[in-house]
Design a protein around this motif. Structure first.
Motif, PDB file in Angstrom:
ATOM      1  N   GLY A 155       4.376  -7.298  -9.909  1.00 28.52           N
ATOM      2  CA  GLY A 155       5.600  -6.507  -9.870  1.00 28.52           C
ATOM      3  C   GLY A 155       5.319  -5.015  -9.870  1.00 28.52           C
ATOM      4  N   ALA A 156       4.309  -4.606 -10.652  1.00 29.40           N
ATOM      5  CA  ALA A 156       3.932  -3.186 -10.672  1.00 29.40           C
ATOM      6  C   ALA A 156       3.475  -2.734  -9.300  1.00 29.40           C
ATOM      7  CB  ALA A 156       2.837  -2.950 -11.701  1.00 29.40           C
ATOM      8  N   GLY A 157       2.703  -3.600  -8.609  1.00 29.93           N
ATOM      9  CA  GLY A 157       2.240  -3.253  -7.264  1.00 29.93           C
ATOM     10  C   GLY A 157       3.379  -3.173  -6.264  1.00 29.93           C
ATOM     11  N   ILE A 158       4.294  -4.138  -6.331  1.00 32.45           N
ATOM     12  CA  ILE A 158       5.451  -4.122  -5.427  1.00 32.45           C
ATOM     13  C   ILE A 158       6.299  -2.881  -5.673  1.00 32.45           C
ATOM     14  CG2 ILE A 158       7.603  -5.295  -4.844  1.00 32.45           C
ATOM     15  CD1 ILE A 158       6.193  -7.938  -5.462  1.00 32.45           C
ATOM     16  N   TYR A 159       6.517  -2.569  -6.950  1.00 37.77           N
ATOM     17  CA  TYR A 159       7.310  -1.392  -7.268  1.00 37.77           C
ATOM     18  C   TYR A 159       6.681  -0.120  -6.714  1.00 37.77           C
ATOM     19  CZ  TYR A 159       8.555   2.768  -9.805  1.00 37.77           C
ATOM     20  OH  TYR A 159       8.893   4.056 -10.097  1.00 37.77           O
ATOM     21  N   ILE A 211       2.788   0.219 -17.535  1.00 32.88           N
ATOM     22  CA  ILE A 211       2.344  -0.510 -16.349  1.00 32.88           C
ATOM     23  C   ILE A 211       2.974   0.022 -15.065  1.00 32.88           C
ATOM     24  CG2 ILE A 211       4.143  -2.283 -16.461  1.00 32.88           C
ATOM     25  CD1 ILE A 211       2.041  -4.333 -15.667  1.00 32.88           C
ATOM     26  N   TYR A 212       4.168   0.608 -15.170  1.00 33.57           N
ATOM     27  CA  TYR A 212       4.858   1.099 -13.978  1.00 33.57           C
ATOM     28  C   TYR A 212       4.595   2.578 -13.696  1.00 33.57           C
ATOM     29  CZ  TYR A 212       7.272  -3.332 -14.469  1.00 33.57           C
ATOM     30  OH  TYR A 212       7.551  -4.673 -14.591  1.00 33.57           O
ATOM     31  N   MET A 213       3.671   3.167 -14.433  1.00 28.00           N
ATOM     32  CA  MET A 213       3.293   4.560 -14.199  1.00 28.00           C
ATOM     33  C   MET A 213       1.794   4.717 -13.935  1.00 28.00           C
ATOM     34  SD  MET A 213       5.556   6.635 -17.069  1.00 28.00           S
ATOM     35  CE  MET A 213       4.980   5.638 -18.455  1.00 28.00           C
ATOM     36  N   SER A 214       0.980   3.891 -14.584  1.00 30.80           N
ATOM     37  CA  SER A 214      -0.469   4.096 -14.593  1.00 30.80           C
ATOM     38  C   SER A 214      -1.100   4.097 -13.205  1.00 30.80           C
ATOM     39  CB  SER A 214      -1.135   3.024 -15.457  1.00 30.80           C
ATOM     40  OG  SER A 214      -0.614   3.028 -16.764  1.00 30.80           O
ATOM     41  N   GLY A 215      -0.635   3.212 -12.318  1.00 29.35           N
ATOM     42  CA  GLY A 215      -1.256   3.092 -11.000  1.00 29.35           C
ATOM     43  C   GLY A 215      -1.097   4.305 -10.114  1.00 29.35           C
ATOM     44  N   PHE A 216      -0.183   5.187 -10.457  1.00 28.20           N
ATOM     45  CA  PHE A 216       0.021   6.383  -9.643  1.00 28.20           C
ATOM     46  C   PHE A 216      -1.084   7.422  -9.865  1.00 28.20           C
ATOM     47  CE2 PHE A 216       4.163   4.425  -9.781  1.00 28.20           C
ATOM     48  CZ  PHE A 216       4.701   4.672  -8.525  1.00 28.20           C
ATOM     49  N   PHE A 217      -1.719   7.393 -11.027  1.00 32.02           N
ATOM     50  CA  PHE A 217      -2.711   8.427 -11.347  1.00 32.02           C
ATOM     51  C   PHE A 217      -3.909   8.443 -10.400  1.00 32.02           C
ATOM     52  CE2 PHE A 217      -0.317   8.471 -15.307  1.00 32.02           C
ATOM     53  CZ  PHE A 217      -0.312   9.828 -15.625  1.00 32.02           C
ATOM     54  N   TYR A 220      -0.236   3.983   3.626  1.00 29.66           N
ATOM     55  CA  TYR A 220      -0.368   4.844   2.441  1.00 29.66           C
ATOM     56  C   TYR A 220       0.425   4.263   1.271  1.00 29.66           C
ATOM     57  CZ  TYR A 220       0.878   8.996  -0.395  1.00 29.66           C
ATOM     58  OH  TYR A 220       1.127   9.886  -1.421  1.00 29.66           O
ATOM     59  N   ALA A 221       1.638   3.819   1.527  1.00 28.13           N
ATOM     60  CA  ALA A 221       2.449   3.211   0.472  1.00 28.13           C
ATOM     61  C   ALA A 221       1.827   1.909  -0.014  1.00 28.13           C
ATOM     62  CB  ALA A 221       3.871   2.958   0.989  1.00 28.13           C
ATOM     63  N   LEU A 222       1.259   1.149   0.909  1.00 31.88           N
ATOM     64  CA  LEU A 222       0.605  -0.107   0.547  1.00 31.88           C
ATOM     65  C   LEU A 222      -0.589   0.136  -0.374  1.00 31.88           C
ATOM     66  CD1 LEU A 222       0.411  -3.168   0.909  1.00 31.88           C
ATOM     67  CD2 LEU A 222      -0.989  -2.764   2.950  1.00 31.88           C
ATOM     68  N   LEU A 223      -1.335   1.210  -0.147  1.00 33.93           N
ATOM     69  CA  LEU A 223      -2.467   1.538  -1.010  1.00 33.93           C
ATOM     70  C   LEU A 223      -2.006   1.813  -2.438  1.00 33.93           C
ATOM     71  CD1 LEU A 223      -4.627   3.808   1.351  1.00 33.93           C
ATOM     72  CD2 LEU A 223      -5.111   1.470   0.607  1.00 33.93           C
ATOM     73  N   TYR A 224      -0.861   2.445  -2.586  1.00 31.89           N
ATOM     74  CA  TYR A 224      -0.301   2.657  -3.920  1.00 31.89           C
ATOM     75  C   TYR A 224      -0.031   1.316  -4.601  1.00 31.89           C
ATOM     76  CZ  TYR A 224       0.536   7.706  -4.018  1.00 31.89           C
ATOM     77  OH  TYR A 224       0.386   9.074  -4.075  1.00 31.89           O
ATOM     78  N   GLY A 225       0.510   0.378  -3.838  1.00 24.44           N
ATOM     79  CA  GLY A 225       0.790  -0.928  -4.397  1.00 24.44           C
ATOM     80  C   GLY A 225      -0.479  -1.633  -4.845  1.00 24.44           C
ATOM     81  N   LEU A 226      -1.512  -1.572  -4.040  1.00 24.68           N
ATOM     82  CA  LEU A 226      -2.771  -2.237  -4.379  1.00 24.68           C
ATOM     83  C   LEU A 226      -3.415  -1.612  -5.612  1.00 24.68           C
ATOM     84  CD1 LEU A 226      -4.245  -2.715  -0.785  1.00 24.68           C
ATOM     85  CD2 LEU A 226      -3.219  -4.451  -2.264  1.00 24.68           C
TER      86      LEU A 226
END
Length: 484
Positions: free
Chosen positions: A190-194, A242-248, A309-315
């Protein structure tokens, strides 16, 4: 590009401001000269990023006007003010009191001031200006003729558009909120999809709907608010952060890697120019997580690349959730927020930003480099009509310019190659090209245009052509516009 040009200033001001004044993010008393200066910088930068939708309204209005006249910007501003005023939550509740019992619909109108509405207002303003700028009214209304009439037309069109949005906007906004609710319980997936949808919706400004689901307490989640309240996983039913960490890793390291790839794929003659734009954008993203200067530089000219680019954020959000790196942001996922959030109770294994960041830099770089090269994507400096690495040099000494020779382009010869000034119906320019609508395109002499200093000619349809000049097209266009 006009509103985008404002954003690097915003990023620099806010990045410096946050470093000088941590209290501007963490709260607390602001005392002393240095923190006070920092707070001033944060506020100055925030004035731009907080009103990016308004910048788009005016910028799109001017940019899409036939002659880029400032009146079109005013006309677009009128449209923006009318639409956003008519669709403000308080006014909507006055017209429809029952909406107070519909939180999702009410939230939609609370988020009406977004880039999508700004772009829509800009289009309305430009259309009104282009269509009615030369309209003459009867003598008793002569004061409102021509350019002044465009403001009136824009206002009337905006009222109709607002009436349509009154019914359509809550449905669109509500659908996104519903989507967010559906994926909120999926954990790392879900975090990746978001994260993927967050980036994908930025061009429309509709990412705010999802942000309200995941970051705030719209449906009881509130990842951001709980994180900065000093809570831990034990206080909430999900992995906090979990919904913020992947952006860093993406914002701090992925964007610099992607920017490097775009620079290296640019025409050698334009690399310094592109580096100036993307270098500052990458710095903005690393320091304080402002990504718009980078994203808006390529999202419209290379939409396929933006989807990837957006997909890389999800991954990366998925991977980050799995490895246990947790950090939060109050503004965005830059180094400044990482520094300050690392001391909060919910922060976990923040040292992992180093291997995650290295991986993000390499992967973003390789993916962008391969896609741009393989598909010859029109990223900054790599536009398809400007890809001849060794194009014709200026045909005259650039240091000796006159009214007829500007940046090596012979203006009189360009008009001659177009079939004369009288053959030009509309005239505009983008970052590298002159865009023209002609009465008769059979009068165009491509060889004469190239001899005049043009690097190429593109026929876009009947009586519509584009003349490739290069990155200094604005100066050439300004001189030509003054002679029409």
């Amino acid at each position: 590009m006009l509103p985008v040009a404002c954003l690097p200033l915003c990023g620099i001001l806010m990045g410096l401001g946050y470093l000088l004044c941590p209290a501007s993010m963490q709260g607390g008393e602001i005392t002393g000269m240095v923190p006070t200066i920092g707070m001033f910088l944060v506020k100055a930068g925030g004035a731009l990023i907080d009103h990016i939708a308004l910048l788009f309204a005016v910028g799109v209005g001017v940019g899409m006007a036939d002659d880029q006249n400032g009146t079109a910007g005013l006309t677009a501003l009128v449209s923006w003010l009318i639409i956003t005023s008519l669709l403000q939550a308080d006014f909507v509740k006055l017209l429809l009191p029952t909406i107070a019992d519909q939180p999702a619909a009410l939230l939609a109108f609370q988020k009406i001031e977004n880039p999508f509405i700004g772009i829509l207002a800009g289009i309305i303003g430009a259309h009104s200006y282009n269509r009615f700028k030369n309209t003459d009214l009867p003598e008793w209304l002569a004061f409102f003729s021509r350019k002044r009439s465009t403001v009136i037309v824009s206002g009337l069109e905006s009222i109709l558009v607002a009436a349509v949005l009154f019914f359509v906007w809550p449905i669109l906004f509500g659908a996104l909120v519903g989507l967010g609710q559906g994926i909120a319980g999926m954990g790392a997936v879900g975090a990746g999809i978001y994260a993927f949808l967050n980036r994908l919706l930025i061009p429309l400004g509709l990412h705010h709907a999802l942000n309200n689901v995941f970051w705030f307490d719209t449906i009881g989640l509130g990842d951001l608010t709980h994180f900065w309240a000093g809570e831990t996983d034990g206080d909430v039913p999900w992995s906090l952060g979990i919904y913020m960490s992947g952006f860093f890793p993406c914002m701090m390291f992925g964007i610099p890697g992607a920017a490097l790839a775009i620079v290296q794929c640019a025409n050698k003659k334009r690399r310094k120019y592109v580096m100036g734009i993307l270098g500052s954008a990458a710095l903005c993203s690393f320091v304080c997580g402002i990504t718009e200067p980078f994203e808006f530089a390529f999202m419209f000219c290379a939409p396929l690349l933006y989807v990837v680019y957006a997909l890389l954020y999800g991954l990366f959000s998925y991977a980050t959730a799995l490895v246990g790196f947790r950090a939060g942001f109050s503004f965005s996922a830059g180094a400044t927020d990482l520094l300050f959030s690392s001391s909060l109770p919910a922060a976990q294994d923040t040292w992992l930003i180093l291997p995650l960041g290295l991986a993000a830099f390499v992967i973003f770089y390789v993916v962008f480099r391969v896609l741009i090269s393989k598909f010859n994507l029109p990223t900054p400096g790599n536009e398809p009509d400007d890809t001849d690495a060794e194009t014709v040099e200026d045909i005259s000494d650039a240091s000796v310019e006159s009214a007829d020779v500007v940046e090596g382009v012979n203006i009189a010869s360009v008009f001659a190659g177009l079939g004369g000034k009288e053959n030009v119906l509309t005239f505009d320019n983008c970052a590298t090209r002159l865009r023209l609508e002609l009465k008769d395109d059979s009068l165009v002499d491509e060889n004469k245009l190239k001899e005049a200093g043009a690097k190429g000619v593109m026929r876009m349809g009947q009586n519509s052509i584009q003349v490739v000049i290069g990155m200094k097209v604005q100066k050439v266009a300004d001189v030509m516009r003054g002679q029409l």
